[in-house]
Design a protein around this motif. Structure first.
Motif, mmCIF file in Angstrom:
data_model
loop_
_atom_site.group_PDB
_atom_site.id
_atom_site.type_symbol
_atom_site.label_atom_id
_atom_site.label_comp_id
_atom_site.label_asym_id
_atom_site.label_seq_id
_atom_site.Cartn_x
_atom_site.Cartn_y
_atom_site.Cartn_z
ATOM 1 N N CYS A 123 0.835 -1.200 0.000
ATOM 2 C CA CYS A 123 0.000 0.000 0.000
ATOM 3 C C CYS A 123 0.875 1.257 0.000
ATOM 4 O O CYS A 123 1.842 1.336 0.770
ATOM 5 C CB CYS A 123 -0.894 -0.035 1.246
ATOM 6 N N LEU A 182 1.092 3.370 4.031
ATOM 7 C CA LEU A 182 2.131 3.002 5.007
ATOM 8 C C LEU A 182 2.673 1.591 4.794
ATOM 9 O O LEU A 182 3.249 1.000 5.706
ATOM 10 C CB LEU A 182 1.604 3.159 6.433
ATOM 11 N N GLY A 183 2.439 1.076 3.605
ATOM 12 C CA GLY A 183 3.155 -0.143 3.203
ATOM 13 C C GLY A 183 2.558 -1.474 3.597
ATOM 14 O O GLY A 183 3.223 -2.505 3.445
ATOM 15 N N ALA A 184 1.308 -1.500 4.082
ATOM 16 C CA ALA A 184 0.720 -2.820 4.401
ATOM 17 C C ALA A 184 0.555 -3.634 3.117
ATOM 18 O O ALA A 184 0.446 -3.078 2.023
ATOM 19 C CB ALA A 184 -0.637 -2.632 5.075
ATOM 20 N N CYS A 206 -7.351 -1.846 1.807
ATOM 21 C CA CYS A 206 -6.177 -2.145 2.611
ATOM 22 C C CYS A 206 -6.587 -2.534 4.035
ATOM 23 O O CYS A 206 -7.478 -1.897 4.618
ATOM 24 C CB CYS A 206 -5.272 -0.912 2.629
ATOM 25 N N PHE A 239 -4.982 -2.107 6.750
ATOM 26 C CA PHE A 239 -4.372 -1.281 7.807
ATOM 27 C C PHE A 239 -5.238 -0.053 8.143
ATOM 28 O O PHE A 239 -5.665 0.124 9.287
ATOM 29 C CB PHE A 239 -2.971 -0.861 7.335
ATOM 30 N N HIS A 240 -5.552 0.790 7.125
ATOM 31 C CA HIS A 240 -6.361 1.989 7.390
ATOM 32 C C HIS A 240 -7.531 2.126 6.440
ATOM 33 O O HIS A 240 -8.177 3.166 6.377
ATOM 34 C CB HIS A 240 -5.494 3.248 7.304
ATOM 35 N N GLY A 241 -7.764 1.065 5.648
ATOM 36 C CA GLY A 241 -8.994 1.010 4.854
ATOM 37 C C GLY A 241 -8.982 1.747 3.526
ATOM 38 O O GLY A 241 -10.056 1.915 2.928
ATOM 39 N N TRP A 242 -7.842 2.235 3.051
ATOM 40 C CA TRP A 242 -7.842 2.853 1.713
ATOM 41 C C TRP A 242 -8.316 1.795 0.718
ATOM 42 O O TRP A 242 -7.899 0.635 0.790
ATOM 43 C CB TRP A 242 -6.445 3.340 1.316
HETATM 44 S S1 FES Z 1 -1.159 1.179 4.941
HETATM 45 FE FE1 FES Z 1 -2.774 0.864 3.569
HETATM 46 S S2 FES Z 1 -4.274 2.252 4.208
HETATM 47 FE FE2 FES Z 1 -2.615 2.608 5.512
#
Ligand code: FES
Ligand SMILES: [Fe+2]
Length: 425
Positions: free
Chosen positions: A127, A130-132, A147, A149-152
């Motif tokens: 991503c 932040l790279g998830a 994603c 991690f934060h739902g993007w």
């Molecule tokens: S790392 Fe993917 S939305 Fe934050």
């Protein structure tokens, strides 16, 4: 009511069952199941790297031998490690609706997912926020992948971010790279090109499969420690047929024992030629092969086969087979999972009239012959400037190398650059 019940009330005395009878029934059940499996169930022969092609000794496990051979062996002056072309990532059944899978192949890290409409997409896995890893816990919604991690939320078709849960707008630059994919012949294919060029050709659809005229009879899967080019080059290497593939498959896959006297009365017989085609089919090469079995030097036509193996681009071969029992196709896909590590999968489909056990026998024969090649591949080095003799046999290898070189371009990844990308090396 009670009377009528009483009328039919037959008293049952217990039937004595001996231990012998119990064992007999159990053995029969197992036998019937095995017979059913052999005759009717599709093959699924899966071999790990260490299972095939290594000579283990008393002091080391198969895994240890495979690891140390891999580490110590001379690589040779190899071509780039990831050619340009279509590569089979998954068999269609392996990617379910709304499922995402992470895959690291061709030096790429990909999140491959099947959307809710059934279409497959491939995005860069990491991503940009932040790279998830989008495929590890990411959620498929409609035709997008969110994603974990934060739902993007990223659109499958072009990788654009279309939703950020805690922000009203989405900046233009919020996106991941998307990769051309197509699904055909029950495989998910990815287009890889070092220069980022669009596909110049496509895997041809086999209508006999898509129309359901031919039926699936099994698969094999092998890991091979070799440069990808070594595998298709085998199709143009006619001289090796008489050394590696002539002795009967009953003598096994270990090259040390395939000439055992016990099987010397039966032999495979091959005639072969290799050719390439002109544009627009310039990406296609073809091995034409006839196979016969000789028992005590006499023909045994039941197992005669004619094979047209079309190598289409650098990563797959469609082998049309025809014998006494009917026609079929074996699909052979090679996928580089590392610079010198290939995953090779074969699937077989045949005409419905062909008995399943015959199709499975063909598949077994193919697997045994491939496993003999693997013993060579897992232990050899690549020779950039081979010592050839002026012969028909060696000429084909030269021609094949010239033909295969079309799949490399200026930026094709080389072993040295790939080694620096991860901690593994
Ligand atoms: S790392 Fe993917 S939305 Fe934050
Ligand atoms: Fe071979």
């Amino acid at each position: 009511m009670m009377d009528s019940l009483r009328t039919f009330n037959v008293s049952l005395s217990p039937i004595p069952v001996t231990l012998f009878e119990l064992v007999f029934v159990a053995v029969c059940t197992v036998f019937i199941y095995l017979l059913y499996a052999v005759l009717f169930q599709p093959t699924n022969r899966v071999r790990k790297l260490e299972d095939v092609g290594y000579i283990s000794d008393q002091s080391s496990s198969k895994k240890e031998v495979a690891d140390s051979t891999q580490r110590r062996r001379v690589v040779g002056e190899i071509p780039p490690v990831y050619p340009n072309g279509w590569f089979g990532l998954f068999e269609s059944f392996q990617l379910k609706k709304a499922e995402a899978k992470y895959i690291n192949v061709l030096g790429l890290h990909l999140a491959v997912f099947r959307d809710e409409n059934g279409n497959v997409h491939a995005l860069d896995a990491y991503c940009p926020h932040l790279g998830a890893n989008l495929a590890v816990g990411g959620k498929v919604t409609g035709s997008c992948l969110s994603c974990p991690f934060h739902g993007w939320r990223f659109r499958g078709e072009d990788g654009k971010c279309v939703h950020i849960p805690y922000n009203e707008t989405v900046p233009e630059f919020a996106k991941v790279k998307s990769w051309p994919v197509m699904e055909v012949n029950e495989w998910v294919y990815l287009w890889h090109h070092a220069e980022g060029e669009e596909p110049s050709w496509k895997p041809p659809e086999m209508l006999r499969l898509s129309k359901g005229e031919w039926t699936y009879r099994g698969r094999t899967e092998h890991m091979i420690n070799a440069h990808i080019q070594e595998i298709p080059e085998n199709g143009a290497d006619l001289a090796h047929l008489d050394c590696v593939h002539v002795s009967f498959i009953g003598s096994g896959t270990d090259l040390r024992y395939i000439w055992s006297k016990a099987w010397s009365f039966v032999k495979h017989n091959w005639t072969a030629k290799w050719e390439s085609f002109d544009p627009p089919e310039g990406h296609v090469g073809q091995l034409s092969l006839t196979h016969a079995i000789k028992v005590f030097g006499m023909s045994f036509p039941l197992l005669d086969l004619s094979v047209k193996a079309k190598q289409i681009g650098p990563g797959f071969v469609y082998l049309d087979i025809e014998g006494v029992f009917g026609k079929g196709v074996i699909i052979h896909n090679v996928l580089p999972v590392g610079p010198l590590m290939q995953k090779v999968v074969h699937n077989i489909y045949v005409e419905r009239k062909m008995p399943t056990f015959i199709a499975k026998f063909y598949m077994l024969g193919e697997a045994i012959q491939v496993e003999r090649d693997i013993m060579i591949w897992n232990n050899k080095r690549y020779v950039n400037k081979p010592v050839f003799v002026k012969s028909r046999e060696d000429t084909f290898i030269n021609r094949h190398r010239r033909w295969y070189s079309q799949f490399y371009s200026e930026n094709s990844p080389r072993l040295t650059s790939e080694k620096n990308k991860t901690l593994e090396w």
